[in-house]
Write an enzyme that holds these catalytic residues in place. Structure first.
Site, mmCIF file in Angstrom:
data_model
loop_
_atom_site.group_PDB
_atom_site.id
_atom_site.type_symbol
_atom_site.label_atom_id
_atom_site.label_comp_id
_atom_site.label_asym_id
_atom_site.label_seq_id
_atom_site.Cartn_x
_atom_site.Cartn_y
_atom_site.Cartn_z
ATOM 1 C CB CYS A 192 46.573 33.425 95.299
ATOM 2 S SG CYS A 192 47.990 32.303 94.869
ATOM 3 C CB CYS B 48 52.635 31.696 99.816
ATOM 4 S SG CYS B 48 53.125 30.612 98.801
ATOM 5 C CB CYS C 60 51.292 35.512 100.527
ATOM 6 S SG CYS C 60 50.568 37.049 98.966
ATOM 7 C CB CYS D 244 58.747 44.326 88.482
ATOM 8 S SG CYS D 244 58.697 42.189 89.182
ATOM 9 C CB CYS E 192 61.089 42.540 86.205
ATOM 10 S SG CYS E 192 61.688 41.025 87.525
ATOM 11 C CB CYS F 265 64.982 37.960 90.307
ATOM 12 S SG CYS F 265 64.521 39.029 91.437
ATOM 13 N NE ARG G 70 65.709 44.386 93.341
ATOM 14 C CZ ARG G 70 65.472 43.694 92.512
ATOM 15 N NH1 ARG G 70 63.854 42.567 92.897
ATOM 16 N NH2 ARG G 70 65.563 43.889 91.585
HETATM 17 N N1 SAM Z 1 52.083 34.417 92.696
HETATM 18 C C1 SAM Z 1 53.510 33.934 92.410
HETATM 19 C C2 SAM Z 1 54.411 33.785 93.186
HETATM 20 O O1 SAM Z 1 54.772 33.601 94.436
HETATM 21 O O2 SAM Z 1 55.508 32.520 93.044
HETATM 22 C C3 SAM Z 1 54.113 36.112 92.299
HETATM 23 C C4 SAM Z 1 53.567 37.253 93.164
HETATM 24 S S1 SAM Z 1 54.451 36.582 95.236
HETATM 25 C C5 SAM Z 1 53.611 37.864 95.901
HETATM 26 C C6 SAM Z 1 56.629 37.193 95.003
HETATM 27 C C7 SAM Z 1 57.318 37.054 96.321
HETATM 28 O O3 SAM Z 1 56.753 38.007 97.634
HETATM 29 C C8 SAM Z 1 57.316 35.915 97.503
HETATM 30 O O4 SAM Z 1 57.811 35.049 97.019
HETATM 31 C C9 SAM Z 1 58.029 36.459 98.186
HETATM 32 O O5 SAM Z 1 58.831 36.065 98.133
HETATM 33 C C10 SAM Z 1 57.101 37.515 98.204
HETATM 34 N N2 SAM Z 1 55.894 38.041 99.230
HETATM 35 C C11 SAM Z 1 54.888 38.287 99.488
HETATM 36 N N3 SAM Z 1 54.295 38.099 100.620
HETATM 37 C C12 SAM Z 1 55.524 38.528 101.406
HETATM 38 C C13 SAM Z 1 55.305 39.513 102.530
HETATM 39 N N4 SAM Z 1 53.875 39.852 103.008
HETATM 40 N N5 SAM Z 1 56.536 39.934 102.963
HETATM 41 C C14 SAM Z 1 57.884 39.566 102.492
HETATM 42 N N6 SAM Z 1 57.821 39.342 101.485
HETATM 43 C C15 SAM Z 1 56.301 38.553 101.099
HETATM 44 FE FE1 SF4 Z 2 49.854 33.331 95.816
HETATM 45 FE FE2 SF4 Z 2 50.430 34.905 97.483
HETATM 46 FE FE3 SF4 Z 2 51.828 32.999 97.533
HETATM 47 FE FE4 SF4 Z 2 52.131 34.545 95.303
HETATM 48 S S1 SF4 Z 2 53.057 34.404 97.471
HETATM 49 S S2 SF4 Z 2 51.716 32.039 95.067
HETATM 50 S S3 SF4 Z 2 50.296 34.962 95.653
HETATM 51 S S4 SF4 Z 2 49.809 33.133 98.417
#
Ligand code: SAM
Ligand code: SF4
Ligand code: DTB
Length: 326
Positions: free
Chosen positions: A66, A70, A73, A110, A141, A201, A273
């Site tokens: 990606c 973040c 992530c 989802c 979802c 959500c 949740r």
């Molecule tokens: N890429 C898209 C986005 O970020 O909008 C959708 C998937 S993203 C993985 C969805 C959500 O998963 C993130 O907004 C975050 O809140 C949660 N998430 C991701 N990594 C995480 C982690 N290591 N621990 C807890 N929540 C996590």
């Molecule tokens: Fe990409 Fe992870 Fe951020 Fe979603 S949460 S936009 S998958 S880096």
């Protein structure tokens, strides 16, 4: 009816009507634990059957690589983690996973993708996936990143029930976690989702090194979305090696349970949740979260790229607690 319950009902009505202040939210967090949990449980019982939870199963339909940064992530291309990048799954693979989710008792399926925003050709494939999931009699979802108005309309037209897009944290702390999209970008996507008629959500993550004021700030933003989100995932950071947040001091589990309780009180009609992080929690902590008003979980052996308690283990826990599913 006992006086306490009347008092809470009155307060609930006010919550629905008035702007919920940060001071009020903070005052809830600062209550003695037992008082907070009691108040949350009363609100929960006024709005839901306290012995039922909703089960959502996740599938990563496009993993890793990606472009976003973040800090929590493992799927960001910027960090060196064990996640292997994968192309978008074939339709049949998604149908098989959805069938298995249904067979083990999930009500919602989802689909998550590691995108900043979907391209049209990818969205076309996701639309087919949504149709198939709906055909199986599951709620659908998706969480695909940012969406514009046209994209939300397309998803609504194929019958998407929920779109997950999290605010993640407070506006003030947000810049410490993500720099490649703004808080306003997130609010814009949420507005497009809401306007298209898809259920929202939206939740966030705690345990990222934020303080109490940031947890208050996140819940303040969520509770003041109008209308409030139908589902509110509260994630406890799952620390993944290679991500910038790996090694952060862990959040005390009582503070996590408090976050659930406050979310329940200020968003009385939302499904709250108990989301990422259950793998690090013992059964008692999870039971406390249910008492505090959590009434939904991610169900299935995997979240997107990290582990979740097995379906079998969760079934045993639900049995021990006399909890059945929505
Ligand atoms: N890429 C898209 C986005 O970020 O909008 C959708 C998937 S993203 C993985 C969805 C959500 O998963 C993130 O907004 C975050 O809140 C949660 N998430 C991701 N990594 C995480 C982690 N290591 N621990 C807890 N929540 C996590
Ligand atoms: Fe990409 Fe992870 Fe951020 Fe979603 S949460 S936009 S998958 S880096
Ligand atoms: C949400 O709030 N939590 C889920 C879902 N929405 C998409 C994701 C949790 C991801 C945890 C880290 C992983 O497994 O990659």
């Amino acid at each position: 009816m006992n006086q306490n319950i009347k008092f809470h009902q009155k307060k609930n009505q006010n919550i629905q009507e008035d702007n919920i202040s940060k001071n009020y939210i903070k005052s809830l967090f600062l209550k003695p634990f037992n008082d907070l949990i009691y108040e949350a449980q009363v609100v929960h019982r006024e709005n839901f059957n306290p012995n039922k939870i909703q089960l959502s199963t996740l599938l990563s339909i496009k993993t890793g690589g990606c472009s976003e940064d973040c800090a929590y992530c493992p799927q960001s291309a910027r960090y060196n983690t064990d996640v292997e990048n994968e192309a978008i799954l074939a339709l049949e693979e998604v149908v098989e996973a959805a069938k298995a989710a249904k067979a083990s008792g999930a009500s919602r399926f989802c689909m998550g993708a590691a995108w900043r925003r979907p391209k049209q050709k990818d969205l076309d494939l996701v639309k087919e996936m949504i149709k198939e999931v709906k055909n199986l009699g599951l709620e659908s979802c998706a969480t695909l990143g940012m969406l514009d108005e046209d994209q939300t309309k397309q998803l609504k037209n194929v019958g998407l029930d929920y779109y997950n897009h999290n605010l993640d944290t407070s506006p003030e702390f947000y810049g410490d976690i993500i720099t490649t999209r703004t808080y306003q970008d997130r609010l814009d996507t949420l507005k497009n989702v809401r306007n298209s008629g898809i259920n929202v959500c939206c939740g966030g993550i705690v345990g990222m090194g934020e303080g109490l004021d940031e947890r208050v700030g996140l819940l303040y933003e969520l509770a003041n979305l109008s209308p409030q989100p139908e589902s509110v995932p509260i994630n406890l950071l799952t620390q993944v090696e290679g991500t910038p947040l790996h090694g952060k001091e862990e959040l005390d589990h009582f503070e996590f349970v408090r976050t659930i309780a406050v979310a329940r009180i200020i968003m009385p009609k939302s499904f709250v949740r108990l989301s990422a992080g259950r793998e690090s929690m013992d059964e008692s902590t999870q039971a406390l979260a249910f008492i505090a008003g959590a009434n939904s979980i991610f169900y299935g052996d995997e979240l997107l790229t990290t582990e979740n308690p097995s379906a079998e283990k969760d079934q045993k826990l639900m049995q021990k607690l006399g909890i059945t599913t929505e």
